[in-house]
Write a protein that holds these residues in place. Structure first.
Motif, PDB file in Angstrom:
ATOM      1  N   ASN A  79       0.832  -1.197   0.000  1.00  0.00           N
ATOM      2  CA  ASN A  79       0.000   0.000   0.000  1.00  0.00           C
ATOM      3  C   ASN A  79       0.869   1.251   0.000  1.00  0.00           C
ATOM      4  OD1 ASN A  79      -1.979  -1.849   0.256  1.00  0.00           O
ATOM      5  ND2 ASN A  79      -2.952  -0.955   2.024  1.00  0.00           N
ATOM      6  N   CYS A  80       0.491   2.203  -0.825  1.00  0.00           N
ATOM      7  CA  CYS A  80       1.185   3.491  -0.882  1.00  0.00           C
ATOM      8  C   CYS A  80       1.043   4.197   0.462  1.00  0.00           C
ATOM      9  CB  CYS A  80       0.581   4.343  -1.993  1.00  0.00           C
ATOM     10  SG  CYS A  80       1.181   6.056  -2.003  1.00  0.00           S
ATOM     11  N   PRO A  81       2.138   4.729   1.032  1.00  0.00           N
ATOM     12  CA  PRO A  81       2.044   5.438   2.312  1.00  0.00           C
ATOM     13  C   PRO A  81       1.330   6.789   2.213  1.00  0.00           C
ATOM     14  CG  PRO A  81       4.282   5.536   1.469  1.00  0.00           C
ATOM     15  CD  PRO A  81       3.518   4.630   0.558  1.00  0.00           C
ATOM     16  N   LYS A 138      17.589  -0.397  -1.958  1.00  0.00           N
ATOM     17  CA  LYS A 138      17.003   0.823  -1.417  1.00  0.00           C
ATOM     18  C   LYS A 138      16.914   1.825  -2.567  1.00  0.00           C
ATOM     19  CE  LYS A 138      17.583   4.331   2.162  1.00  0.00           C
ATOM     20  NZ  LYS A 138      18.413   4.788   3.288  1.00  0.00           N
ATOM     21  N   TYR A 139      15.701   2.266  -2.872  1.00  0.00           N
ATOM     22  CA  TYR A 139      15.529   3.190  -3.993  1.00  0.00           C
ATOM     23  C   TYR A 139      14.206   3.934  -3.856  1.00  0.00           C
ATOM     24  CZ  TYR A 139      12.682  -0.642  -5.838  1.00  0.00           C
ATOM     25  OH  TYR A 139      11.747  -1.629  -5.985  1.00  0.00           O
ATOM     26  N   ASN A 147       3.324  10.223  -5.925  1.00  0.00           N
ATOM     27  CA  ASN A 147       4.240  10.659  -4.881  1.00  0.00           C
ATOM     28  C   ASN A 147       5.416   9.687  -4.766  1.00  0.00           C
ATOM     29  OD1 ASN A 147       3.176  13.100  -3.609  1.00  0.00           O
ATOM     30  ND2 ASN A 147       1.404  11.836  -3.139  1.00  0.00           N
ATOM     31  N   PRO A 148       6.589  10.189  -4.366  1.00  0.00           N
ATOM     32  CA  PRO A 148       7.774   9.336  -4.255  1.00  0.00           C
ATOM     33  C   PRO A 148       7.755   8.495  -2.978  1.00  0.00           C
ATOM     34  CG  PRO A 148       8.327  11.577  -3.655  1.00  0.00           C
ATOM     35  CD  PRO A 148       6.898  11.595  -4.106  1.00  0.00           C
ATOM     36  N   ILE A 149       8.062   7.217  -3.130  1.00  0.00           N
ATOM     37  CA  ILE A 149       8.076   6.261  -2.028  1.00  0.00           C
ATOM     38  C   ILE A 149       9.480   5.699  -1.908  1.00  0.00           C
ATOM     39  CG2 ILE A 149       7.127   4.086  -1.154  1.00  0.00           C
ATOM     40  CD1 ILE A 149       4.748   4.614  -3.129  1.00  0.00           C
ATOM     41  N   GLN A 150      10.021   5.702  -0.694  1.00  0.00           N
ATOM     42  CA  GLN A 150      11.326   5.070  -0.454  1.00  0.00           C
ATOM     43  C   GLN A 150      11.089   3.588  -0.178  1.00  0.00           C
ATOM     44  OE1 GLN A 150      14.513   6.847   2.008  1.00  0.00           O
ATOM     45  NE2 GLN A 150      14.262   5.000   3.228  1.00  0.00           N
ATOM     46  N   VAL A 151      11.630   2.755  -1.033  1.00  0.00           N
ATOM     47  CA  VAL A 151      11.482   1.305  -0.911  1.00  0.00           C
ATOM     48  C   VAL A 151      12.793   0.725  -0.404  1.00  0.00           C
ATOM     49  CG1 VAL A 151      11.108  -0.834  -2.213  1.00  0.00           C
ATOM     50  CG2 VAL A 151       9.804   1.207  -2.790  1.00  0.00           C
ATOM     51  N   GLN A 152      12.702  -0.095   0.648  1.00  0.00           N
ATOM     52  CA  GLN A 152      13.857  -0.815   1.170  1.00  0.00           C
ATOM     53  C   GLN A 152      13.462  -2.279   1.285  1.00  0.00           C
ATOM     54  OE1 GLN A 152      14.241   1.764   4.782  1.00  0.00           O
ATOM     55  NE2 GLN A 152      16.403   1.603   4.252  1.00  0.00           N
ATOM     56  N   LEU A 153      14.360  -3.167   0.852  1.00  0.00           N
ATOM     57  CA  LEU A 153      14.053  -4.579   0.967  1.00  0.00           C
ATOM     58  C   LEU A 153      15.324  -5.396   1.066  1.00  0.00           C
ATOM     59  CD1 LEU A 153      14.347  -6.250  -2.068  1.00  0.00           C
ATOM     60  CD2 LEU A 153      12.675  -4.485  -2.556  1.00  0.00           C
ATOM     61  N   GLU A 154      15.161  -6.606   1.566  1.00  0.00           N
ATOM     62  CA  GLU A 154      16.279  -7.532   1.674  1.00  0.00           C
ATOM     63  C   GLU A 154      15.809  -8.906   1.211  1.00  0.00           C
ATOM     64  OE1 GLU A 154      19.353  -9.307   4.981  1.00  0.00           O
ATOM     65  OE2 GLU A 154      18.464  -7.325   5.289  1.00  0.00           O
ATOM     66  N   MET A 155      16.625  -9.520   0.367  1.00  0.00           N
ATOM     67  CA  MET A 155      16.343 -10.839  -0.195  1.00  0.00           C
ATOM     68  C   MET A 155      17.389 -11.841   0.281  1.00  0.00           C
ATOM     69  SD  MET A 155      13.744 -10.326  -2.304  1.00  0.00           S
ATOM     70  CE  MET A 155      13.750 -11.913  -3.093  1.00  0.00           C
ATOM     71  N   LEU A 214      12.905 -11.208   2.749  1.00  0.00           N
ATOM     72  CA  LEU A 214      13.032 -11.232   4.207  1.00  0.00           C
ATOM     73  C   LEU A 214      12.482  -9.973   4.861  1.00  0.00           C
ATOM     74  CD1 LEU A 214      16.665 -12.595   4.624  1.00  0.00           C
ATOM     75  CD2 LEU A 214      14.517 -13.876   4.727  1.00  0.00           C
ATOM     76  N   TYR A 215      12.646  -8.834   4.187  1.00  0.00           N
ATOM     77  CA  TYR A 215      12.272  -7.547   4.765  1.00  0.00           C
ATOM     78  C   TYR A 215      11.786  -6.649   3.648  1.00  0.00           C
ATOM     79  CZ  TYR A 215      12.980  -2.906   6.811  1.00  0.00           C
ATOM     80  OH  TYR A 215      12.808  -1.611   7.243  1.00  0.00           O
ATOM     81  N   PHE A 216      10.700  -5.920   3.898  1.00  0.00           N
ATOM     82  CA  PHE A 216      10.190  -4.958   2.927  1.00  0.00           C
ATOM     83  C   PHE A 216       9.604  -3.783   3.687  1.00  0.00           C
ATOM     84  CE2 PHE A 216       7.078  -2.870   0.340  1.00  0.00           C
ATOM     85  CZ  PHE A 216       7.722  -2.780  -0.884  1.00  0.00           C
ATOM     86  N   GLN A 217       9.950  -2.567   3.228  1.00  0.00           N
ATOM     87  CA  GLN A 217       9.389  -1.357   3.824  1.00  0.00           C
ATOM     88  C   GLN A 217       9.194  -0.333   2.734  1.00  0.00           C
ATOM     89  OE1 GLN A 217      11.871   0.768   6.697  1.00  0.00           O
ATOM     90  NE2 GLN A 217      10.069   0.928   8.004  1.00  0.00           N
ATOM     91  N   ALA A 218       8.041   0.326   2.745  1.00  0.00           N
ATOM     92  CA  ALA A 218       7.729   1.392   1.805  1.00  0.00           C
ATOM     93  C   ALA A 218       7.311   2.614   2.618  1.00  0.00           C
ATOM     94  CB  ALA A 218       6.605   0.968   0.857  1.00  0.00           C
ATOM     95  N   LEU A 219       8.114   3.673   2.539  1.00  0.00           N
ATOM     96  CA  LEU A 219       7.899   4.858   3.370  1.00  0.00           C
ATOM     97  C   LEU A 219       7.730   6.117   2.525  1.00  0.00           C
ATOM     98  CD1 LEU A 219      10.725   4.293   5.989  1.00  0.00           C
ATOM     99  CD2 LEU A 219       8.285   3.855   6.303  1.00  0.00           C
ATOM    100  N   SER A 220       6.975   7.046   3.074  1.00  0.00           N
ATOM    101  CA  SER A 220       6.914   8.396   2.523  1.00  0.00           C
ATOM    102  C   SER A 220       8.310   9.000   2.692  1.00  0.00           C
ATOM    103  CB  SER A 220       5.888   9.205   3.321  1.00  0.00           C
ATOM    104  OG  SER A 220       6.159  10.563   3.254  1.00  0.00           O
ATOM    105  N   ILE A 221       8.801   9.728   1.710  1.00  0.00           N
ATOM    106  CA  ILE A 221      10.127  10.324   1.866  1.00  0.00           C
ATOM    107  C   ILE A 221      10.067  11.578   2.727  1.00  0.00           C
ATOM    108  CG2 ILE A 221      11.033   9.358  -0.272  1.00  0.00           C
ATOM    109  CD1 ILE A 221      10.810  12.212  -1.450  1.00  0.00           C
ATOM    110  N   GLU A 222       8.870  11.992   3.137  1.00  0.00           N
ATOM    111  CA  GLU A 222       8.695  13.167   3.969  1.00  0.00           C
ATOM    112  C   GLU A 222       8.815  12.845   5.450  1.00  0.00           C
ATOM    113  OE1 GLU A 222       4.917  14.623   2.688  1.00  0.00           O
ATOM    114  OE2 GLU A 222       5.713  15.288   0.770  1.00  0.00           O
ATOM    115  N   GLN A 223       8.969  11.573   5.820  1.00  0.00           N
ATOM    116  CA  GLN A 223       9.077  11.189   7.238  1.00  0.00           C
ATOM    117  C   GLN A 223      10.454  11.434   7.763  1.00  0.00           C
ATOM    118  OE1 GLN A 223       7.711   7.186   7.793  1.00  0.00           O
ATOM    119  NE2 GLN A 223       5.651   7.724   7.197  1.00  0.00           N
TER     120      GLN A 223
END
Length: 60
Positions: free
Chosen positions: A7-9, A27-28, A37-45, A51-60
């Motif tokens: 889901n988009c933050p 991380k991109y 809107n731009p979303i910062q995506v971080q993940l680990e495979m 194994l890990y996924f995070q989608a954040l607003s770049i304004e946080q």
């Protein structure tokens, strides 16, 4: 490559991205397909498993 849904933050719309499992740590910035809107995506495979996924607003 495999498709991952999240889901988009900003607008909370369900969107998808393609993930390359051969890159262990990523991380991109990705724009939301709905609100643009731009979303910062971080993940680990590891061994083709997400194994890990995070989608954040770049304004946080």
């Amino acid at each position: 490559m495999f498709e991952h849904f999240f889901n988009c933050p900003y607008c909370m719309a369900e969107i998808s991205i393609l993930i390359d499992p051969s890159i262990r740590t990523q991380k991109y910035i990705e724009n939301c397909e709905v609100c643009c809107n731009p979303i910062q995506v971080q993940l680990e495979m590891e061994n083709g498993t997400l194994l890990y996924f995070q989608a954040l607003s770049i304004e946080q």
